[in-house]
Design an enzyme around this catalytic site. Structure first.
Site, short mmCIF file in Angstrom:
data_model
loop_
_atom_site.label_atom_id
_atom_site.label_comp_id
_atom_site.label_asym_id
_atom_site.label_seq_id
_atom_site.Cartn_x
_atom_site.Cartn_y
_atom_site.Cartn_z
N LYS A 1 -49.63 -59.55 70.55
CA LYS A 1 -48.91 -60.22 71.64
C LYS A 1 -49.45 -61.63 71.88
O LYS A 1 -48.69 -62.59 71.94
CB LYS A 1 -49.01 -59.41 72.94
CG LYS A 1 -48.40 -58.02 72.86
CD LYS A 1 -48.50 -57.30 74.20
CE LYS A 1 -49.93 -57.05 74.66
NZ LYS A 1 -50.73 -56.20 73.78
N ARG B 1 -47.64 -53.84 82.84
CA ARG B 1 -48.30 -52.78 82.09
C ARG B 1 -48.09 -51.43 82.73
O ARG B 1 -48.61 -50.43 82.21
CB ARG B 1 -49.80 -53.07 82.03
CG ARG B 1 -50.28 -53.69 80.71
CD ARG B 1 -51.73 -53.99 80.92
NE ARG B 1 -52.59 -54.03 79.79
CZ ARG B 1 -52.92 -55.13 79.13
NH1 ARG B 1 -52.33 -56.28 79.39
NH2 ARG B 1 -53.82 -55.09 78.19
N ARG C 1 -61.24 -58.66 65.98
CA ARG C 1 -60.70 -59.82 66.73
C ARG C 1 -61.79 -60.80 67.16
O ARG C 1 -62.81 -60.42 67.72
CB ARG C 1 -59.96 -59.31 67.98
CG ARG C 1 -59.58 -60.42 68.93
CD ARG C 1 -58.47 -60.04 69.86
NE ARG C 1 -58.86 -59.00 70.81
CZ ARG C 1 -57.98 -58.44 71.66
NH1 ARG C 1 -56.72 -58.80 71.64
NH2 ARG C 1 -58.39 -57.52 72.48
N ARG D 1 -64.75 -60.42 72.23
CA ARG D 1 -64.66 -60.06 73.64
C ARG D 1 -65.57 -58.90 73.98
O ARG D 1 -65.72 -57.97 73.22
CB ARG D 1 -63.21 -59.72 73.99
CG ARG D 1 -62.43 -60.93 74.43
CD ARG D 1 -60.97 -60.67 74.51
NE ARG D 1 -60.64 -59.42 75.18
CZ ARG D 1 -59.40 -58.99 75.33
NH1 ARG D 1 -58.40 -59.70 74.87
NH2 ARG D 1 -59.15 -57.87 75.93
N ARG E 1 -58.58 -48.20 76.20
CA ARG E 1 -57.40 -49.07 76.37
C ARG E 1 -56.18 -48.47 75.68
O ARG E 1 -55.06 -48.58 76.16
CB ARG E 1 -57.68 -50.48 75.85
CG ARG E 1 -58.80 -51.19 76.60
CD ARG E 1 -58.53 -52.66 76.86
NE ARG E 1 -58.28 -53.47 75.70
CZ ARG E 1 -59.22 -53.92 74.85
NH1 ARG E 1 -60.48 -53.60 75.03
NH2 ARG E 1 -58.89 -54.68 73.85
P1 ADP Z 1 -52.81 -58.40 71.64
O1 ADP Z 1 -52.68 -59.66 72.45
O2 ADP Z 1 -51.51 -57.69 71.50
O3 ADP Z 1 -53.90 -57.52 72.13
P2 ADP Z 1 -53.89 -60.16 69.56
O4 ADP Z 1 -52.85 -61.22 69.45
O5 ADP Z 1 -55.11 -60.46 70.33
O6 ADP Z 1 -53.20 -58.81 70.14
O7 ADP Z 1 -54.27 -59.69 68.09
C1 ADP Z 1 -55.32 -58.76 67.84
C2 ADP Z 1 -56.05 -59.12 66.54
O8 ADP Z 1 -55.20 -58.85 65.43
C3 ADP Z 1 -56.45 -60.58 66.41
O9 ADP Z 1 -57.69 -60.63 65.75
C4 ADP Z 1 -55.35 -61.21 65.55
O10 ADP Z 1 -55.86 -62.28 64.77
C5 ADP Z 1 -54.96 -60.03 64.66
N1 ADP Z 1 -53.52 -60.00 64.33
C6 ADP Z 1 -52.46 -60.30 65.14
N2 ADP Z 1 -51.28 -60.13 64.49
C7 ADP Z 1 -51.59 -59.68 63.25
C8 ADP Z 1 -50.79 -59.32 62.08
N3 ADP Z 1 -49.45 -59.35 62.10
N4 ADP Z 1 -51.46 -58.92 60.98
C9 ADP Z 1 -52.83 -58.87 60.96
N5 ADP Z 1 -53.62 -59.20 62.00
C10 ADP Z 1 -53.01 -59.61 63.13
P1 ADP Z 2 -55.51 -56.79 74.99
O1 ADP Z 2 -55.24 -58.16 74.40
O2 ADP Z 2 -56.60 -56.07 74.27
O3 ADP Z 2 -54.27 -55.97 75.12
P2 ADP Z 2 -55.74 -58.07 77.60
O4 ADP Z 2 -56.47 -59.31 77.31
O5 ADP Z 2 -54.29 -58.16 77.78
O6 ADP Z 2 -56.09 -56.99 76.47
O7 ADP Z 2 -56.35 -57.37 78.88
C1 ADP Z 2 -57.74 -57.14 79.05
C2 ADP Z 2 -58.00 -56.32 80.30
O8 ADP Z 2 -57.52 -57.04 81.46
C3 ADP Z 2 -57.26 -54.99 80.37
O9 ADP Z 2 -57.98 -53.96 79.70
C4 ADP Z 2 -57.18 -54.76 81.87
O10 ADP Z 2 -58.40 -54.32 82.40
C5 ADP Z 2 -56.93 -56.16 82.41
N1 ADP Z 2 -55.48 -56.45 82.48
C6 ADP Z 2 -54.79 -57.37 81.76
N2 ADP Z 2 -53.48 -57.37 82.09
C7 ADP Z 2 -53.33 -56.42 83.05
C8 ADP Z 2 -52.23 -55.91 83.80
N3 ADP Z 2 -50.98 -56.38 83.62
N4 ADP Z 2 -52.45 -54.93 84.69
C9 ADP Z 2 -53.69 -54.44 84.91
N5 ADP Z 2 -54.76 -54.85 84.23
C10 ADP Z 2 -54.61 -55.83 83.31
#
Ligand code: ADP
Ligand code: ADP
Ligand code: ZN
Length: 228
Positions: free
Chosen positions: A15, A90, A129, A162, A173
Site C-alpha cells: 500500500k 482499518r 522492509r 521499523r 498485525r
Molecule cells: P504496506 O504499506 O501495505 O504495509 P509496503 O508498501 O510497506 O506495504 O511494502 C512492504 C515491503 O514489501 C517493502 O519492503 C516493499 O519494498 C516491498 N514490496 C512492496 N510491493 C512489492 C511487490 N509488488 N513485490 C515485492 N516487494 C514489494
Molecule cells: P503496515 O504498513 O505494516 O500495514 P502501518 O504503518 O499502516 O503498518 O501501521 C503501523 C501501526 O500503526 C499499526 O500496527 C497500528 O498500530 C497503527 N495504525 C495505523 N493505521 C491505523 C488505523 N487506521 N487504525 C488503528 N491503528 C492504526
C-alpha cells in the site's frame, strides 16, 4: 469534484509503496495513518504516547482517536482536492467514521483498490522492509534493495527497519488484519467500490494495473456526473 480513494490490503501488501506513486500521478496527497502515528511518536506528542503501546503490540489504535486524526489531516489545505488513504480505514467503525467525514464535505469515495496477496507473501515482504528515515521511500532487502546498503537512492537518507517489524508483531498485525480489517473487503464490495488488484506481481506490474483500474473508475464517474 475532490477525489477520495481508499487503498486496502494486508500489512506488507504494498500500500505505502503504491500510494506514493499513485498519489503523485493523481495530484492528491497520500494520507497514511501509520505515517501520521509515527510522526506523533517521533514528536513525542500526547497522541504519540497513546499510540505507541498499540503500535508496539501490533494492535489498532482506538477508532475515535484515529478518525479524529484523519479529520484534522483533511482540514489541511493540501487535501482540498481529495486524498489517497493508505492504512485507513482499518475497521468497520473507521469506515463509518470516514463516510461521515466525507458526507460533511459533500464528497464520496471514488474507488477502493484492494491489493491482494497471500499471507506467506506478506510476511516475507514485512521481514525485508527497509524505510528511509528522511523521505519515507520503501526498499526490500531481496525484492527491491537500494543501490548502496543502508542508504536511500532518492535522497541519501539513512534506511532503517521499523521497530514494529519484529516477527512477533508481524504475526499479530496479520491476525488483527484478518479479524478487523478484512471485513472491509466485503463492506466496500457491497457498495460497488471494490476493485481487486493482483498484489503478487512486481511493483511495476501492480502499479500499472492499479493506475489503469483507478483511471477507469474515475473516468466512468466523470461520465456519470456529466450525464446526470
Ligand atoms: P504496506 O504499506 O501495505 O504495509 P509496503 O508498501 O510497506 O506495504 O511494502 C512492504 C515491503 O514489501 C517493502 O519492503 C516493499 O519494498 C516491498 N514490496 C512492496 N510491493 C512489492 C511487490 N509488488 N513485490 C515485492 N516487494 C514489494
Ligand atoms: P503496515 O504498513 O505494516 O500495514 P502501518 O504503518 O499502516 O503498518 O501501521 C503501523 C501501526 O500503526 C499499526 O500496527 C497500528 O498500530 C497503527 N495504525 C495505523 N493505521 C491505523 C488505523 N487506521 N487504525 C488503528 N491503528 C492504526
Ligand atoms: Zn530517502
Amino acid at each position: 469534484m475532490a477525489t477520495y480513494i481508499v487503498l486496502l490490503g494486508g500489512p506488507g501488501a504494498g500500500k505505502g509503496t503504491q500510494a506514493k506513486m499513485l498519489a503523485q500521478e493523481l495530484g492528491i496527497p497520500q494520507v497514511s495513518t501509520g505515517d501520521l502515528f509515527r510522526e506523533h511518536l517521533s514528536g513525542n506528542t500526547e497522541l504519540g504516547k497513546l499510540a505507541k503501546g498499540y503500535m508496539d503490540r501490533g494492535e489498532l489504535v482506538p477508532d475515535q482517536v484515529t478518525v479524529d486524526m484523519v479529520r484534522e489531516r483533511f482540514d489541511r489545505p493540501d487535501c482540498a482536492n481529495g486524498a489517497l488513504l493508505d492504512g485507513f480505514p482499518r475497521t468497520v467503525g473507521q469506515a463509518q467514521g470516514l463516510a461521515e467525514l466525507l458526507e460533511e464535505k459533500g464528497a464520496e469515495l471514488a474507488v477502493v483498490p484492494y491489493i491482494n496477496a497471500d499471507s506467506e507473501v506478506l510476511l516475507r515482504r514485512l521481514a525485508g522492509r527497509w524505510t528511509c528515515r528522511q523521505c519515507g521511500a520503501m526498499y526490500h532487502a531481496i525484492f527491491g534493495p537500494s543501490r548502496k546498503a543502508g542508504v536511500c537512492d532518492q535522497c541519501g537518507g539513512e534506511l532503517y527497519q521499523r521497530e514494529d517489524d519484529t516477527p512477533e508483531t508481524q504475526r499479530r498485525r496479520m491476525e488483527v488484519y484478518s479479524e478487523q480489517t478484512a471485513p472491509l473487503i466485503e463492506w466496500y464490495w457491497s457498495k460497488g467500490l471494490l476493485v481487486e488488484i493482483d498484489g503478487e506481481q512486481t511493483i511495476e506490474q501492480v502499479r500499472d494495473e492499479l493506475l489503469a483500474a483507478v483511471r477507469d473508475r474515475l473516468s466512468a464517474g466523470l461520465e456519470r456526473s456529466v450525464a446526470g
